[in-house]
Design a protein around this motif. Structure first.
Motif, PDB file in Angstrom:
ATOM      1  N   ALA A  20       0.843  -1.200   0.000  1.00 25.11           N
ATOM      2  CA  ALA A  20       0.000   0.000   0.000  1.00 25.11           C
ATOM      3  C   ALA A  20       0.878   1.250   0.000  1.00 25.11           C
ATOM      4  N   ARG A  21       1.953   1.196   0.798  1.00 23.03           N
ATOM      5  CA  ARG A  21       2.855   2.352   0.879  1.00 23.03           C
ATOM      6  C   ARG A  21       3.551   2.583  -0.463  1.00 23.03           C
ATOM      7  N   LEU A  22       4.032   1.482  -1.055  1.00 21.10           N
ATOM      8  CA  LEU A  22       4.757   1.593  -2.331  1.00 21.10           C
ATOM      9  C   LEU A  22       3.843   2.156  -3.427  1.00 21.10           C
ATOM     10  N   VAL A  23       2.634   1.629  -3.503  1.00 19.61           N
ATOM     11  CA  VAL A  23       1.712   2.108  -4.549  1.00 19.61           C
ATOM     12  C   VAL A  23       1.374   3.580  -4.307  1.00 19.61           C
ATOM     13  N   GLU A  24       1.159   3.930  -3.046  1.00 26.86           N
ATOM     14  CA  GLU A  24       0.835   5.332  -2.735  1.00 26.86           C
ATOM     15  C   GLU A  24       1.981   6.246  -3.187  1.00 26.86           C
ATOM     16  N   GLU A  25       3.213   5.833  -2.887  1.00 27.23           N
ATOM     17  CA  GLU A  25       4.369   6.665  -3.271  1.00 27.23           C
ATOM     18  C   GLU A  25       4.522   6.722  -4.791  1.00 27.23           C
ATOM     19  N   LEU A  26       4.255   5.611  -5.448  1.00 27.44           N
ATOM     20  CA  LEU A  26       4.354   5.611  -6.914  1.00 27.44           C
ATOM     21  C   LEU A  26       3.311   6.542  -7.514  1.00 27.44           C
ATOM     22  N   LEU A  27       2.087   6.438  -7.016  1.00 28.40           N
ATOM     23  CA  LEU A  27       1.018   7.275  -7.577  1.00 28.40           C
ATOM     24  C   LEU A  27       1.288   8.751  -7.317  1.00 28.40           C
ATOM     25  N   ALA A  28       1.868   9.035  -6.157  1.00 28.82           N
ATOM     26  CA  ALA A  28       2.155  10.438  -5.829  1.00 28.82           C
ATOM     27  C   ALA A  28       3.244  11.005  -6.748  1.00 28.82           C
ATOM     28  N   GLY A  29       4.146  10.121  -7.185  1.00 24.24           N
ATOM     29  CA  GLY A  29       5.286  10.619  -7.978  1.00 24.24           C
ATOM     30  C   GLY A  29       5.160  10.432  -9.475  1.00 24.24           C
ATOM     31  N   LEU A  30       4.137   9.711  -9.922  1.00 24.06           N
ATOM     32  CA  LEU A  30       4.008   9.444 -11.364  1.00 24.06           C
ATOM     33  C   LEU A  30       3.712  10.740 -12.107  1.00 24.06           C
ATOM     34  N   PRO A  31       4.519  11.067 -13.096  1.00 17.91           N
ATOM     35  CA  PRO A  31       4.248  12.302 -13.832  1.00 17.91           C
ATOM     36  C   PRO A  31       3.082  12.111 -14.804  1.00 17.91           C
ATOM     37  N   ASP A  32       2.386  13.192 -15.137  1.00 19.08           N
ATOM     38  CA  ASP A  32       1.415  13.137 -16.238  1.00 19.08           C
ATOM     39  C   ASP A  32       2.219  12.981 -17.508  1.00 19.08           C
ATOM     40  N   GLY A  33       1.748  12.161 -18.407  1.00 13.75           N
ATOM     41  CA  GLY A  33       2.404  12.067 -19.713  1.00 13.75           C
ATOM     42  C   GLY A  33       3.730  11.356 -19.690  1.00 13.75           C
ATOM     43  N   ALA A  34       3.878  10.351 -18.812  1.00 18.07           N
ATOM     44  CA  ALA A  34       5.119   9.562 -18.825  1.00 18.07           C
ATOM     45  C   ALA A  34       5.239   8.860 -20.179  1.00 18.07           C
ATOM     46  N   ALA A  35       6.453   8.794 -20.681  1.00  7.28           N
ATOM     47  CA  ALA A  35       6.656   8.158 -21.989  1.00  7.28           C
ATOM     48  C   ALA A  35       6.370   6.672 -21.911  1.00  7.28           C
ATOM     49  N   ALA A  36       6.684   6.088 -20.766  1.00  8.21           N
ATOM     50  CA  ALA A  36       6.600   4.627 -20.663  1.00  8.21           C
ATOM     51  C   ALA A  36       5.295   4.178 -20.017  1.00  8.21           C
ATOM     52  N   GLU A  37       4.849   2.990 -20.404  1.00  7.37           N
ATOM     53  CA  GLU A  37       3.787   2.321 -19.664  1.00  7.37           C
ATOM     54  C   GLU A  37       4.403   1.813 -18.364  1.00  7.37           C
ATOM     55  N   CYS A  38       3.650   1.882 -17.291  1.00  8.90           N
ATOM     56  CA  CYS A  38       4.166   1.481 -15.979  1.00  8.90           C
ATOM     57  C   CYS A  38       3.382   0.266 -15.474  1.00  8.90           C
ATOM     58  N   LEU A  39       4.116  -0.800 -15.141  1.00  9.72           N
ATOM     59  CA  LEU A  39       3.485  -2.043 -14.671  1.00  9.72           C
ATOM     60  C   LEU A  39       4.068  -2.429 -13.314  1.00  9.72           C
ATOM     61  N   VAL A  40       3.242  -3.017 -12.464  1.00 16.08           N
ATOM     62  CA  VAL A  40       3.778  -3.658 -11.260  1.00 16.08           C
ATOM     63  C   VAL A  40       3.346  -5.124 -11.241  1.00 16.08           C
ATOM     64  N   CYS A  41       4.244  -5.987 -10.753  1.00 17.58           N
ATOM     65  CA  CYS A  41       4.000  -7.441 -10.713  1.00 17.58           C
ATOM     66  C   CYS A  41       4.128  -7.923  -9.271  1.00 17.58           C
ATOM     67  N   PRO A  42       3.055  -7.816  -8.496  1.00 15.01           N
ATOM     68  CA  PRO A  42       3.099  -8.301  -7.104  1.00 15.01           C
ATOM     69  C   PRO A  42       2.982  -9.827  -7.054  1.00 15.01           C
ATOM     70  N   PRO A  43       3.291 -10.417  -5.892  1.00 16.12           N
ATOM     71  CA  PRO A  43       3.044 -11.854  -5.718  1.00 16.12           C
ATOM     72  C   PRO A  43       1.548 -12.159  -5.893  1.00 16.12           C
ATOM     73  N   PHE A  44       1.244 -13.405  -6.257  1.00 18.85           N
ATOM     74  CA  PHE A  44      -0.145 -13.798  -6.533  1.00 18.85           C
ATOM     75  C   PHE A  44      -1.129 -13.325  -5.469  1.00 18.85           C
ATOM     76  N   VAL A  45      -0.775 -13.593  -4.178  1.00 17.25           N
ATOM     77  CA  VAL A  45      -1.767 -13.345  -3.123  1.00 17.25           C
ATOM     78  C   VAL A  45      -2.129 -11.872  -2.988  1.00 17.25           C
ATOM     79  N   TYR A  46      -1.289 -11.001  -3.514  1.00 21.22           N
ATOM     80  CA  TYR A  46      -1.573  -9.569  -3.377  1.00 21.22           C
ATOM     81  C   TYR A  46      -2.148  -8.950  -4.649  1.00 21.22           C
TER      82      TYR A  46
END
Ligand code: PEP
Length: 252
Positions: A20-46
């Motif tokens: 939850a902390r990591l996603v919150e920090e990522l969302l807070a820092g993600l720029p508008d119009g990033a050139a790259a697609e952004c993916l996260v790959c958590p473990p199955f249970v999450y």
């Protein structure tokens, strides 16, 4: 024009609170119009919970593995349909930790690739040589073989809905990245190999680099013409590092 991808492979790390902390920090820092697609790959249970946290955001959900079978008596396995059901768009297949620790064969990886596509998941096919294979001058033989088994089973057109990740095994989690030149040589080889079957598919296929990518080396790796982003392990667990890697792809 190939839109780069930066994918964070969290491997077997984290807790619900960490995620939850990591996603919150990522969302807070993600720029508008990033050139790259952004993916996260958590473990199955999450997956389901992280999927809820990233819903309607630019972060996309990916799984780390998938079962080659569609359903049935396969204790401990997770099917492509289940991954789709909890909101995954992508799934890693053939990560070197699966190939070498769990003895997954090229054929099994190809079947996983096919199982993912059968449920409209985009497979991220990992290929890469071990250190002894590189030192023996066998990199192209190994990477070519890993790729060909998938192309034989699924056909080259299957790559229209897939991503490849070149991950030299000796660079994963070791702190020793391939140099940008070494990466470019193998990425160009991969593209040529696909191009022998279909030049248009080769030109459109995104080939990511993975292996000790950090904020400090991402820009020079991503600057190579055939490197279309990265699959990031350790550095993806730190929001600041991961966002800096994402920023190394530029903006659009
Ligand atoms: C990976 O696990 O796919 C990977 C590239 O790991 P790291 O970035 O830690 O080398």
């Amino acid at each position: 024009m190939r839109r780069p991808i930066v994918a964070g492979n969290w491997k077997m790390h984290g807790t619900r609170a960490d995620n939850a902390r990591l996603v919150e920090e990522l969302l807070a820092g993600l720029p508008d119009g990033a050139a790259a697609e952004c993916l996260v790959c958590p473990p199955f249970v999450y997956l389901q919970e992280v999927g809820r946290l990233v819903r309607d955001t630019p972060i996309q959900l990916a799984a780390q593995d998938v079962c080659a079978e569609a359903q049935g008596a396969f204790t401990g396995e997770v099917s492509a349909a289940m991954l789709k059901d909890v909101g995954c768009g992508f799934v890693i297949v053939g990560h070197s930790e699966r190939r070498w620790i769990y003895h997954e064969s090229d054929q099994l990886v190809a079947r996983k690739f096919a199982a993912a596509q059968a449920k409209s998941l985009v497979p991220i096919l990992c290929v890469g040589e071990q250190l002894a294979e590189r030192e023996a001058g066998r990199t192209e033989e190994v990477v070519g073989r890993q790729l060909d088994v998938v192309l034989e089973l699924c056909g080259v057109a299957a790559l229209r809905a897939a991503v490849i990740a070149y991950e030299p095994v000796w660079a994963i989690g070791t702190g020793r990245s391939a140099t940008p030149e070494q990466a470019q040589v193998v990425h160009a080889f991969i593209r040529e190999r696909i191009g022998m079957r279909d030049a248009k598919v080769a030109d459109a296929t995104r080939v990511l680099y993975g292996g000790s990518v950090k904020a400090g080396n991402a820009a020079e790796l991503f600057a190579r013409p055939d490197v279309d982003g990265g699959l990031i392990g350790g550095a993806s667990l730190n929001a600041e590092e991961f966002l800096a890697i994402l920023a190394a792809c530029g903006s659009r």
